[in-house]
Design a protein around this motif. Structure first.
Motif, PDB file in Angstrom:
ATOM      1  N   ASN A   1       0.673  -1.227   0.152  1.00  0.00           N
ATOM      2  CA  ASN A   1      -0.067   0.024  -0.177  1.00  0.00           C
ATOM      3  C   ASN A   1       0.838   1.167   0.079  1.00  0.00           C
ATOM      4  N   VAL A   2       2.157   1.154  -0.243  1.00  0.00           N
ATOM      5  CA  VAL A   2       3.016   2.396  -0.322  1.00  0.00           C
ATOM      6  C   VAL A   2       2.710   2.949  -1.705  1.00  0.00           C
ATOM      7  N   GLY A   3       2.143   2.174  -2.587  1.00  0.00           N
ATOM      8  CA  GLY A   3       1.878   2.791  -3.953  1.00  0.00           C
ATOM      9  C   GLY A   3       2.804   2.227  -5.117  1.00  0.00           C
ATOM     10  N   LYS A   4       3.461   1.182  -4.792  1.00  0.00           N
ATOM     11  CA  LYS A   4       4.199   0.495  -5.771  1.00  0.00           C
ATOM     12  C   LYS A   4       3.586   0.023  -7.191  1.00  0.00           C
ATOM     13  N   SER A   5       2.273  -0.501  -7.180  1.00  0.00           N
ATOM     14  CA  SER A   5       1.552  -0.908  -8.364  1.00  0.00           C
ATOM     15  C   SER A   5       1.306   0.500  -9.054  1.00  0.00           C
ATOM     16  N   ALA A   6       0.852   1.600  -8.212  1.00  0.00           N
ATOM     17  CA  ALA A   6       0.436   2.642  -8.852  1.00  0.00           C
ATOM     18  C   ALA A   6       1.697   3.489  -9.606  1.00  0.00           C
TER      19      ALA A   6
ATOM     20  N   ASN B   1       6.929   8.423  -2.063  1.00  0.00           N
ATOM     21  CA  ASN B   1       5.647   8.594  -2.822  1.00  0.00           C
ATOM     22  C   ASN B   1       4.568   9.168  -1.895  1.00  0.00           C
ATOM     23  N   LYS B   2       3.417   9.423  -2.829  1.00  0.00           N
ATOM     24  CA  LYS B   2       2.413  10.307  -2.090  1.00  0.00           C
ATOM     25  C   LYS B   2       2.691  11.807  -1.469  1.00  0.00           C
TER      26      LYS B   2
ATOM     27  N   ASP C   1       1.959  14.373  -2.786  1.00  0.00           N
ATOM     28  CA  ASP C   1       0.732  15.256  -2.770  1.00  0.00           C
ATOM     29  C   ASP C   1       0.120  15.076  -1.346  1.00  0.00           C
ATOM     30  N   MET C   2       0.362  14.145  -0.415  1.00  0.00           N
ATOM     31  CA  MET C   2       0.033  14.306   0.846  1.00  0.00           C
ATOM     32  C   MET C   2       1.145  14.785   1.899  1.00  0.00           C
TER      33      MET C   2
ATOM     34  N   SER D   1       4.637  11.704  -6.711  1.00  0.00           N
ATOM     35  CA  SER D   1       3.459  11.300  -6.308  1.00  0.00           C
ATOM     36  C   SER D   1       2.827  10.345  -7.597  1.00  0.00           C
ATOM     37  N   ALA D   2       2.667   9.118  -7.375  1.00  0.00           N
ATOM     38  CA  ALA D   2       2.067   8.367  -8.556  1.00  0.00           C
ATOM     39  C   ALA D   2       0.673   8.881  -8.860  1.00  0.00           C
ATOM     40  N   ILE D   3       0.214   9.465  -8.120  1.00  0.00           N
ATOM     41  CA  ILE D   3      -1.433   9.980  -8.407  1.00  0.00           C
ATOM     42  C   ILE D   3      -1.443  11.088  -9.228  1.00  0.00           C
TER      43      ILE D   3
HETATM   44  N1  LIG Z   1      -2.552  10.189  -2.223  1.00  0.00           N
HETATM   45  C1  LIG Z   1      -1.688   9.188  -2.875  1.00  0.00           C
HETATM   46  N2  LIG Z   1      -2.318   7.950  -2.915  1.00  0.00           N
HETATM   47  C2  LIG Z   1      -1.584   7.058  -3.808  1.00  0.00           C
HETATM   48  C3  LIG Z   1      -0.270   7.405  -4.308  1.00  0.00           C
HETATM   49  N3  LIG Z   1       0.135   6.417  -4.962  1.00  0.00           N
HETATM   50  C4  LIG Z   1      -0.733   5.316  -4.352  1.00  0.00           C
HETATM   51  N4  LIG Z   1      -1.785   5.836  -3.686  1.00  0.00           N
HETATM   52  C5  LIG Z   1      -2.850   5.183  -2.938  1.00  0.00           C
HETATM   53  O1  LIG Z   1      -2.407   3.957  -2.028  1.00  0.00           O
HETATM   54  C6  LIG Z   1      -2.900   3.086  -2.086  1.00  0.00           C
HETATM   55  C7  LIG Z   1      -2.132   1.737  -2.452  1.00  0.00           C
HETATM   56  O2  LIG Z   1      -1.671   1.681  -3.701  1.00  0.00           O
HETATM   57  P1  LIG Z   1      -0.965   0.508  -4.531  1.00  0.00           P
HETATM   58  O3  LIG Z   1      -0.178   1.237  -5.693  1.00  0.00           O
HETATM   59  O4  LIG Z   1      -1.887  -0.429  -4.571  1.00  0.00           O
HETATM   60  O5  LIG Z   1       0.239  -0.192  -3.503  1.00  0.00           O
HETATM   61  P2  LIG Z   1       1.068  -1.074  -3.356  1.00  0.00           P
HETATM   62  O6  LIG Z   1       0.546  -2.160  -2.467  1.00  0.00           O
HETATM   63  O7  LIG Z   1       2.433  -0.775  -2.832  1.00  0.00           O
HETATM   64  O8  LIG Z   1       1.188  -1.925  -4.774  1.00  0.00           O
HETATM   65  C8  LIG Z   1      -3.998   2.959  -3.152  1.00  0.00           C
HETATM   66  O9  LIG Z   1      -5.369   3.376  -2.778  1.00  0.00           O
HETATM   67  C9  LIG Z   1      -3.498   4.099  -4.177  1.00  0.00           C
HETATM   68  O10 LIG Z   1      -4.400   4.984  -4.694  1.00  0.00           O
HETATM   69  C10 LIG Z   1      -0.022   8.628  -4.401  1.00  0.00           C
HETATM   70  O11 LIG Z   1       1.186   9.297  -4.903  1.00  0.00           O
HETATM   71  N5  LIG Z   1      -0.845   9.678  -3.565  1.00  0.00           N
END
Ligand SMILES: Nc1nc2c(ncn2[C@@H]2O[C@H](COP(=O)(O)OP(=O)(O)O)[C@@H](O)[C@H]2O)c(=O)[nH]1
Ligand SMILES: [Mg+2]
Length: 315
Positions: A172-177, A282-283, A285-286, A297-299
């Motif tokens: 949930n740190v945003g790897k997939s994103a 990552n993130k 934006d937050m 920010s992957a988003i």
């Molecule tokens: N605000 C914000 N949320 C993010 C960002 N990248 C990922 N997320 C959110 O974090 C959650 C986990 O992302 P995911 O890519 O599935 O994480 P993974 O488990 O590391 O692959 C999701 O709800 C994403 O939308 C970012 O750059 N900013």
């Protein structure tokens, strides 16, 4: 990669195939019964031989020579199938093929010298018996190779010749994103035998180059000490693939892990992998820290260009 390895027949099936084909063989009619039986028997023997030899050769050719494989694949195969038995099985196929070929020539020449129809038929039967028993002898090897084939088909198709980045970090740190954001096309999921989730393979196309980006759900996302040994080895195979590791931190801690825990995993991976590690926060934006790490920010896409430059610079 290994999808083209054909199904390996059991010894019974292979024997059946040989004799079914031999049975269908016909030769030109001749009033001379002896001559006709002779031609027919020799043709049948050669047909049975051809079926056996070509089938076995097809197997020998389609299973890869393990020592020529990239270490990533070699490590995986070594973990998943017993390489020693694998090699021995392939050589016993070679042995069987050579024996059948030899007996075919031997019995064909016996038949050429035979003066009676009964003798010819006896020799033909004898050849069939010998050929069948040779195939039966390699029954366990055929069975094993078919099992190995079914396992090897599940090995992921990654391009070992492409420069490769592997993504790590807690869930949930945003790897997939991030992989999705960096990839020019939708990343594909490839099965990986050490995790039920498969690995995700994306490609970053930049400045005329293509860099492979691999996300490994379930592998590089928790402390190694919590792994069983097979998982650890599956992780080790990644070492041969990763030329650069991007370790993703989530300073917002919305992933559910404290930054301290995350940094602990980072130091563990640093210790275990000799690969260069690029730490990315990552993130952004937050939350933005005042660290030296690249912030993205992957988003929102913020910082992504800087990250791409850092990746390209590495290769
Ligand atoms: N605000 C914000 N949320 C993010 C960002 N990248 C990922 N997320 C959110 O974090 C959650 C986990 O992302 P995911 O890519 O599935 O994480 P993974 O488990 O590391 O692959 C999701 O709800 C994403 O939308 C970012 O750059 N900013
Ligand atoms: Mg993910």
């Amino acid at each position: 990669m290994f999808r083209d390895i054909p199904t390996v027949l059991t010894s019974e099936e292979l024997i059946d195939k040989m004799f079914r084909r031999a049975k269908k063989v016909e030769v030109a009619y001749s009033k001379n019964r002896l001559l006709m039986e002779r031609n027919l028997s020799i043709a049948k023997i050669y047909t049975a031989r051809d079926v056996a030899v070509s089938t076995l050769q097809k197997y020998i050719d389609s299973f890869p020579y393990v020592y020529k494989l990239h270490p990533f694949y070699r490590t995986l195969i070594d973990l998943l199938v017993d390489i020693n038995f694998y090699k021995k099985s392939l050589s016993s196929l070679k042995w069987a093929s050579g024996r059948i070929d030899l007996f075919a020539s031997k019995y064909a020449s016996k038949i050429k010298g035979a003066g009676k129809v009964e003798e010819i038929l006896k020799f033909r039967k004898e050849f069939y018996g010998r050929a069948a028993s040779i195939i039966k002898d390699i029954g366990p090897q055929l069975k094993y190779l078919n099992e190995a084939r079914n396992i090897m088909r599940k090995i992921p198709d990654v391009d070992v010749s492409e420069p490769t980045v592997v993504i790590a970090g807690y869930p949930n740190v945003g790897k997939s994103a991030l992989v999705e954001r960096l990839s020019s096309a939708k990343p594909e999921i490839a099965p990986y035998p050490f995790t039920t989730k498969g690995i995700v393979v994306g490609h970053l196309d930049v400045k005329g180059r293509r860099i492979q980006i691999i996300d490994t759900p379930g592998l590089l996302d928790r402390p190694l000490k919590k792994r069983n040994s097979i998982e650890k080895q599956g992780i080790l195979a990644l070492k041969y693939l990763a030329e650069l590791i991007i370790f993703v931190l989530d300073p917002s801690e919305t992933c559910g892990y404290s930054l301290q825990e995350q940094k602990h995993l980072l130091s563990e991976i640093k210790r275990d992998f000799k690969t260069t590690i690029l730490v990315v926060e990552n993130k952004s934006d937050m939350v933005k820290t005042n660290s030296e790490n690249i912030k993205v920010s992957a988003i929102s896409g913020e910082g992504i260009r800087e990250l791409v430059d850092a990746i390209v610079e590495h290769f």
